[in-house]
Design a protein around this motif. Structure first.
Motif, PDB file in Angstrom:
ATOM      1  N   LEU A 300      25.800  51.349  11.398  1.00 32.38           N
ATOM      2  CA  LEU A 300      25.886  51.224   9.862  1.00 32.38           C
ATOM      3  C   LEU A 300      26.957  51.673   9.118  1.00 32.38           C
ATOM      4  N   MET A 301      27.794  52.423   9.584  1.00 27.62           N
ATOM      5  CA  MET A 301      29.224  52.934   9.080  1.00 27.62           C
ATOM      6  C   MET A 301      30.372  51.711   9.134  1.00 27.62           C
ATOM      7  N   GLY A 302      30.005  51.230  10.405  1.00 30.30           N
ATOM      8  CA  GLY A 302      31.161  49.978  10.607  1.00 30.30           C
ATOM      9  C   GLY A 302      30.514  48.811   9.968  1.00 30.30           C
ATOM     10  N   GLU A 303      29.357  48.726   9.629  1.00 30.69           N
ATOM     11  CA  GLU A 303      28.951  47.570   8.623  1.00 30.69           C
ATOM     12  C   GLU A 303      29.319  47.667   7.228  1.00 30.69           C
ATOM     13  N   HIS A 304      29.273  49.041   6.846  1.00 32.76           N
ATOM     14  CA  HIS A 304      29.883  49.490   5.428  1.00 32.76           C
ATOM     15  C   HIS A 304      31.430  49.028   5.477  1.00 32.76           C
ATOM     16  N   ALA A 305      32.141  49.512   6.430  1.00 31.05           N
ATOM     17  CA  ALA A 305      33.491  49.577   6.522  1.00 31.05           C
ATOM     18  C   ALA A 305      34.066  47.926   6.786  1.00 31.05           C
ATOM     19  N   GLY A 306      33.173  47.212   7.304  1.00 34.48           N
ATOM     20  CA  GLY A 306      33.788  45.906   7.464  1.00 34.48           C
ATOM     21  C   GLY A 306      33.179  44.993   6.152  1.00 34.48           C
ATOM     22  N   ARG A 307      32.704  45.491   5.283  1.00 37.15           N
ATOM     23  CA  ARG A 307      32.209  44.745   4.074  1.00 37.15           C
ATOM     24  C   ARG A 307      32.779  45.342   3.039  1.00 37.15           C
ATOM     25  N   ILE A 308      33.727  45.901   3.006  1.00 33.55           N
ATOM     26  CA  ILE A 308      34.557  46.513   1.575  1.00 33.55           C
ATOM     27  C   ILE A 308      34.737  45.420   0.822  1.00 33.55           C
ATOM     28  N   ALA A 309      35.278  44.381   1.384  1.00 35.91           N
ATOM     29  CA  ALA A 309      35.651  43.326   0.376  1.00 35.91           C
ATOM     30  C   ALA A 309      34.650  42.693  -0.472  1.00 35.91           C
ATOM     31  N   VAL A 310      33.346  42.832   0.172  1.00 35.01           N
ATOM     32  CA  VAL A 310      32.193  42.500  -0.549  1.00 35.01           C
ATOM     33  C   VAL A 310      31.517  43.497  -1.445  1.00 35.01           C
ATOM     34  N   TRP A 311      31.316  44.653  -0.641  1.00 31.50           N
ATOM     35  CA  TRP A 311      30.624  45.588  -1.306  1.00 31.50           C
ATOM     36  C   TRP A 311      31.409  46.606  -2.119  1.00 31.50           C
ATOM     37  N   GLY A 312      32.889  46.644  -1.804  1.00 36.58           N
ATOM     38  CA  GLY A 312      33.608  47.605  -2.639  1.00 36.58           C
ATOM     39  C   GLY A 312      33.823  49.001  -1.903  1.00 36.58           C
ATOM     40  N   THR A 313      34.847  49.935  -2.215  1.00 32.97           N
ATOM     41  CA  THR A 313      35.127  51.166  -1.515  1.00 32.97           C
ATOM     42  C   THR A 313      34.038  52.094  -1.886  1.00 32.97           C
ATOM     43  N   GLN A 314      33.381  51.935  -2.943  1.00 38.63           N
ATOM     44  CA  GLN A 314      32.435  52.896  -3.425  1.00 38.63           C
ATOM     45  C   GLN A 314      31.406  52.699  -2.555  1.00 38.63           C
ATOM     46  N   SER A 315      31.273  51.971  -1.706  1.00 44.98           N
ATOM     47  CA  SER A 315      30.240  51.749  -0.838  1.00 44.98           C
ATOM     48  C   SER A 315      30.329  52.877   0.286  1.00 44.98           C
ATOM     49  N   MET A 316      31.458  53.275   0.642  1.00 43.01           N
ATOM     50  CA  MET A 316      31.625  54.484   1.549  1.00 43.01           C
ATOM     51  C   MET A 316      32.881  55.315   1.111  1.00 43.01           C
ATOM     52  N   PRO A 317      32.603  56.279   0.147  1.00 40.25           N
ATOM     53  CA  PRO A 317      33.685  56.930  -0.291  1.00 40.25           C
ATOM     54  C   PRO A 317      33.830  58.238   0.488  1.00 40.25           C
ATOM     55  N   THR A 318      35.455  58.645   0.410  1.00 45.64           N
ATOM     56  CA  THR A 318      35.332  59.486   1.546  1.00 45.64           C
ATOM     57  C   THR A 318      34.671  60.910   1.359  1.00 45.64           C
ATOM     58  N   SER A 319      34.011  61.060   0.308  1.00 42.41           N
ATOM     59  CA  SER A 319      33.147  62.497   0.145  1.00 42.41           C
ATOM     60  C   SER A 319      32.022  61.942   1.000  1.00 42.41           C
ATOM     61  N   TRP A 320      31.481  60.639   1.251  1.00 39.52           N
ATOM     62  CA  TRP A 320      30.299  60.364   2.219  1.00 39.52           C
ATOM     63  C   TRP A 320      30.703  60.343   3.585  1.00 39.52           C
ATOM     64  N   LEU A 321      31.762  60.128   3.907  1.00 39.55           N
ATOM     65  CA  LEU A 321      32.409  60.113   5.267  1.00 39.55           C
ATOM     66  C   LEU A 321      32.481  61.391   5.658  1.00 39.55           C
ATOM     67  N   ARG A 322      32.703  62.338   4.742  1.00 44.65           N
ATOM     68  CA  ARG A 322      32.880  63.926   5.047  1.00 44.65           C
ATOM     69  C   ARG A 322      31.385  64.403   5.838  1.00 44.65           C
ATOM     70  N   THR A 323      30.692  63.814   4.879  1.00 47.12           N
ATOM     71  CA  THR A 323      29.033  64.140   5.006  1.00 47.12           C
ATOM     72  C   THR A 323      28.542  63.746   6.415  1.00 47.12           C
ATOM     73  N   GLN A 324      28.990  62.428   6.894  1.00 46.41           N
ATOM     74  CA  GLN A 324      28.752  61.768   7.957  1.00 46.41           C
ATOM     75  C   GLN A 324      29.298  62.728   9.293  1.00 46.41           C
ATOM     76  N   VAL A 325      30.554  63.290   9.167  1.00 44.06           N
ATOM     77  CA  VAL A 325      30.790  63.914  10.278  1.00 44.06           C
ATOM     78  C   VAL A 325      30.028  65.173  10.526  1.00 44.06           C
ATOM     79  N   LYS A 326      29.739  65.857   9.436  1.00 46.34           N
ATOM     80  CA  LYS A 326      28.926  67.077   9.663  1.00 46.34           C
ATOM     81  C   LYS A 326      27.385  66.739  10.004  1.00 46.34           C
ATOM     82  N   MET A 327      26.884  65.507   9.399  1.00 47.05           N
ATOM     83  CA  MET A 327      25.591  65.228  10.182  1.00 47.05           C
ATOM     84  C   MET A 327      25.643  64.929  11.580  1.00 47.05           C
ATOM     85  N   LEU A 328      26.542  63.993  11.809  1.00 44.26           N
ATOM     86  CA  LEU A 328      26.735  63.406  13.357  1.00 44.26           C
ATOM     87  C   LEU A 328      26.917  64.758  14.359  1.00 44.26           C
TER      88      LEU A 328
END
Length: 338
Positions: A300-328
């Motif tokens: 899912l994170m890879g899909e977001h990262a690969g679609r930034i040109a379409v969905w924009g950077t706010q679809s995966m902000p840095t704060s969300w990435l930090r949360t992903q590290v903790k969750m994973l």
């Protein structure tokens, strides 16, 4: 169908329902299109059509995914195979020239348009007989696909596509930081080692996205609920545990200390019971589901990262990435509930 060079100036356009209706009328022998509306704009664009004779169909305007070009040859051939085997799926409808996809010329280049059969029914939700029917239907799908020998898939439900490529796209995302990159890499390495240490796991031709919203349930002739499936855009050969994990992953809370509530546990157990009613389910594959939930999250994170040109950077902000590290990191301790 060959795809010309795409425009570097346009990421992805959204044609109107009228534009799709015009293309369908030109390419298919289904008569006048009475109405066409955009149903969903996500990985692809999906439209609902009604023809003058009352028939309904669903059109999908495919887009290049972060992984690459659409997997149409495999997808449509697998659907034909499953229908021949009696599995209720939304098959691809042939165009006037017999092809399962027609090219639609758009500012970013050609994109394939596919027309699918319309399915009726209820979304399974938390209705346990319908959840059980979904698990049973997936088992029947896997069983019927065992002797598929059609065109090979471009992609697999395997670590190279699901984990490795996703991690590369994640590392390249503009919202990724130098501090987070090694943390994600370490989680991915540990996850891969965990899976490598598992006993031999079952492999199937999987749906790839069976989260409970890509199938409907209807009443069968004998009163037993029957699941029918659509949206095989993510289908491919790979691990059974991954195909099973998608349903549990979709229900699981996205928090560090999240756990399934009683309703979700009952759904998961009904799902497994439905699967086991139609096909053997080795304990090793069930045990592996928890690890593959983390693989699915990387996907899912890879899909977001690969679609930034379409969905924009706010679809995966840095704060969300930090949360992903903790969750994973917390998910490394997850075990598949039974």
């Amino acid at each position: 169908m060959t795809t010309p060079a795409r425009s570097a100036q346009i990421a992805q356009t959204t044609p109107t329902g009228a534009a799709i209706a015009e293309k369908v009328a030109q390419a298919y022998d289904f008569g006048e299109v009475r109405s066409c509306e955009l149903l969903r704009r996500s990985f692809n664009h999906v439209y609902g059509l009604q023809f003058a004779d009352g028939r309904h169909a669903v059109a999908r305007l495919s887009a290049d995914r972060p992984r690459g070009a659409p997997n149409i040859g495999y997808e449509t051939a697998l659907l034909v195979h499953l229908k021949v085997r009696g599995v209720p799926v939304a098959g691809a409808l042939a165009a006037r020239d017999g092809a399962h996809a027609v090219a639609m010329d758009l500012p970013e280049g050609e994109r394939p348009l596919i027309l699918f059969e319309h399915l009726d029914g209820d979304v399974p939700g938390d209705v346990l007989p319908d959840v059980e029917a979904t698990g049973r239907g997936l088992a029947l799908l896997h069983e019927a696909a065992q002797d598929y020998h059609g065109p090979a898939s471009r992609y697999g439900l395997e670590l190279p596509d699901l984990l490795h490529a996703s991690l590369e796209r994640l590392h390249a995302a503009p919202t990724m930081t130098d501090a987070l990159r090694p943390e994600f890499s370490a989680i991915a390495r540990a996850l891969e080692a965990r899976i490598a240490a598992m006993p031999a796991l079952t492999r199937v031709h999987g749906h790839g996205d069976c989260h409970g919203m890509n199938n409907f349930v209807t009443e069968g002739l004998d009163g037993v609920r029957v699941a029918s499936f659509f949206d095989f855009d993510d289908a491919g050969p790979g691990w059974l545990a991954y195909d099973l994990c998608v349903y549990l992953w979709a229900m699981h809370p996205r928090t560090v200390d999240g756990s399934l509530d009683a309703t979700s546990l009952a759904r998961w157990r009904s799902y497994l019971a439905g699967y086991r009613s139609a096909r053997p389910l080795p304990s090793a594959d069930v045990d592996a589901v928890a690890a593959f939930m983390a693989v699915r999250q990387f996907w899912l994170m890879g899909e977001h990262a690969g679609r930034i040109a379409v969905w924009g950077t706010q679809s995966m902000p840095t704060s969300w990435l930090r949360t992903q590290v903790k969750m994973l990191t917390a998910w490394a301790e997850l075990r598949t509930p039974e």
